[in-house]
Scaffold this motif. Structure first.
Motif, PDB file in Angstrom:
ATOM      1  N   ARG A 116     -18.317 -34.725 -14.050  1.00  6.63           N
ATOM      2  CA  ARG A 116     -17.922 -34.714 -15.462  1.00  6.63           C
ATOM      3  C   ARG A 116     -16.744 -35.644 -15.718  1.00  6.63           C
ATOM      4  NH1 ARG A 116     -21.211 -31.345 -17.842  1.00  6.63           N
ATOM      5  NH2 ARG A 116     -21.968 -29.466 -16.790  1.00  6.63           N
ATOM      6  N   ASN A 118     -19.925 -35.968 -24.762  1.00  8.95           N
ATOM      7  CA  ASN A 118     -20.643 -34.846 -25.377  1.00  8.95           C
ATOM      8  C   ASN A 118     -22.075 -34.758 -24.869  1.00  8.95           C
ATOM      9  OD1 ASN A 118     -18.364 -34.208 -26.856  1.00  8.95           O
ATOM     10  ND2 ASN A 118     -19.065 -35.230 -28.721  1.00  8.95           N
ATOM     11  N   ASP A 154     -22.017 -33.351 -21.344  1.00  9.88           N
ATOM     12  CA  ASP A 154     -21.692 -31.918 -21.312  1.00  9.88           C
ATOM     13  C   ASP A 154     -22.943 -31.051 -21.379  1.00  9.88           C
ATOM     14  OD1 ASP A 154     -18.990 -32.284 -21.031  1.00  9.88           O
ATOM     15  OD2 ASP A 154     -18.533 -32.123 -23.173  1.00  9.88           O
ATOM     16  N   LYS A 155     -24.033 -31.628 -21.921  1.00  8.02           N
ATOM     17  CA  LYS A 155     -25.291 -30.875 -22.049  1.00  8.02           C
ATOM     18  C   LYS A 155     -26.175 -30.988 -20.807  1.00  8.02           C
ATOM     19  CE  LYS A 155     -25.267 -31.593 -27.053  1.00  8.02           C
ATOM     20  NZ  LYS A 155     -25.962 -32.233 -28.206  1.00  8.02           N
TER      21      LYS A 155
END
Length: 414
Positions: A149, A172, A175-176
């Motif tokens: 990450r 973003n 993050d999924k």
């Protein structure tokens, strides 16, 4: 109307050039799916001499060596693989020169898909350079997913240092991505390159069948006779469009079924469960496995193919003869690949997105945009990831080009 549609389909299929292109598309589906396995190599040492095995036998050996570490990619596996790497590096210094081939096969190769990803995410956040394997600690390996990450954020700061909006969009998206990752040996990145190349060839063969659809009858004068019948201009245009779209869709379904069945049967259906982040890059922004990626690439190719066929229908409707239509078809089919390879930059990126064949080809293809690049395009106040545009724009262009085709064909007799 239905009878006319059937006759038009028969007319296309009776044309020698069309039959040749369609037969080539089917034959290439099997050839392009099989050929990557012929490039698989496995080299070992026997009695002081290096021996190399090729093809399916080599693939079977490679899978056998890596299968003990298949399944969920755990931090503990990362740490164990790192330990094997470091132990041999301390003995032999590096993986080149005098490093024993059989030791590499038994203690390095089985762990390479996992440790390579660990090595990638440990890159310096300021320079982007990966450290020496000996500099990576067991604690780093156990924190692999946390490093994944932070790696995306660091990478976007390097590649998009002046665009905070893009940096945030990428973070973003990542993050999924679901974790942990999974790995099943066999499948390699070459298969996706061949899938992309075959989609381009399939598109090219379909548009070559489409190119003479209207203009060949202009050239022979047959269109003047057809327009005088009771079916009229609009119905004739609809019949021609529907017939070529039907054949293109059926051909795509047949050829891609052949391609996928052969490809996955050769490399192993279980490989479809491998995470994109293990096969390509730990920083890949979509949380898909290989099976889902195959389907997405195929869908993008299908959309691009229909858009290209629709565009070539329009070209055919405005061209005076088949020579002009064929020349324009070839030029517009290869233009995105040539321009993107030679020029690059934002202009080439926008040009690629706007042309129907922009998602098909080499380095400009949807596959590369999805797996290797961090390319975003600004559309006014909105910033969009390029792969989404390579699906959305061709989908919008399909009805646009079909409408232009009907309009041009109908106005021609005025």
């Amino acid at each position: 109307m239905i009878r006319l549609y059937k006759e038009e389909c028969k007319r296309i299929l009776r044309t020698k050039s069309s039959l040749l292109f369609l037969a080539a598309a089917v034959a290439l589906s099997a050839f392009m799916a099989y050929i990557p396995v012929t490039y698989v190599r496995f080299t070992y040492e026997e009695n002081g001499q290096e021996m190399t095995i090729k093809g399916r036998e080599a693939l079977a050996i490679r899978k056998e060596l890596q299968i003990p570490h298949a399944g969920e990619v755990t931090p503990e596996k990362m740490a164990e693989g790192l330990k094997s790497y470091q132990k041999n590096l301390e003995i032999y210094g590096d993986f080149y020169g005098d490093f024993p081939r059989n030791v590499h096969n038994e203690e390095i190769f089985p762990w390479s898909p996992l440790v390579t990803r660990l090595h990638e995410v440990m890159a310096d956040p300021d320079t982007g350079l990966a450290p020496d394997y000996l500099e990576i600690t067991e604690a780093d390996a156990l924190n692999f997913y946390e490093r994944c990450r932070t790696r995306v954020a660091d990478l976007m700061k390097l590649e998009q240092k002046n665009n905070l909006q893009v940096q945030q969009i990428a973070v973003n998206m990542y993050d999924k991505v679901s974790m942990p990752f999974y790995y099943y040996p066999g499948y390699n990145t070459d298969m996706f390159e061949y899938e992309g190349m075959y989609l381009f060839l399939l598109m090219f063969l379909c548009v070559m069948v489409t190119a003479p659809l209207f203009c060949s009858e202009y050239q022979t004068g047959a269109d003047d006779i057809l327009r005088s019948t009771k079916y009229g201009r609009r119905k004739l245009a609809f019949v021609k469009i529907l017939s070529i779209l039907t054949l293109s869709i059926l051909l795509f379904a047949l050829c891609m079924t052949i391609f996928m069945v052969i490809s996955n049967s050769l490399f192993g259906w279980e490989c479809r469960q491998t995470s994109m982040q293990i096969l390509f890059s730990a920083s890949t922004l979509l949380g898909l496995n290989i099976g889902q990626l195959q389907n997405l690439v195929m869908f993008a190719g299908f959309t691009a193919l229909l858009s290209c066929v629709s565009f070539v229908l329009f070209i055919s409707s405005v061209s005076r003869n088949t020579t002009i239509a064929t020349g324009l078809t070839i030029a517009f089919s290869i233009a995105p690949s040539v321009l993107y390879m030679m020029a690059g930059g934002d202009f080439a990126a926008y040009f690629r997105v706007l042309l129907p064949s922009g998602a098909l080809g080499g380095s400009n293809s949807f596959t590369y945009a999805l797996t290797y690049y961090f390319e975003f395009l600004k559309l006014g106040p909105v910033t969009v990831w390029t792969p989404w545009l390579l699906i959305i724009v061709p989908a919008v262009e399909i009805p646009l080009f079909l409408w232009l085709t009907v309009r041009t064909y109908c106005r021609r007799s005025l």
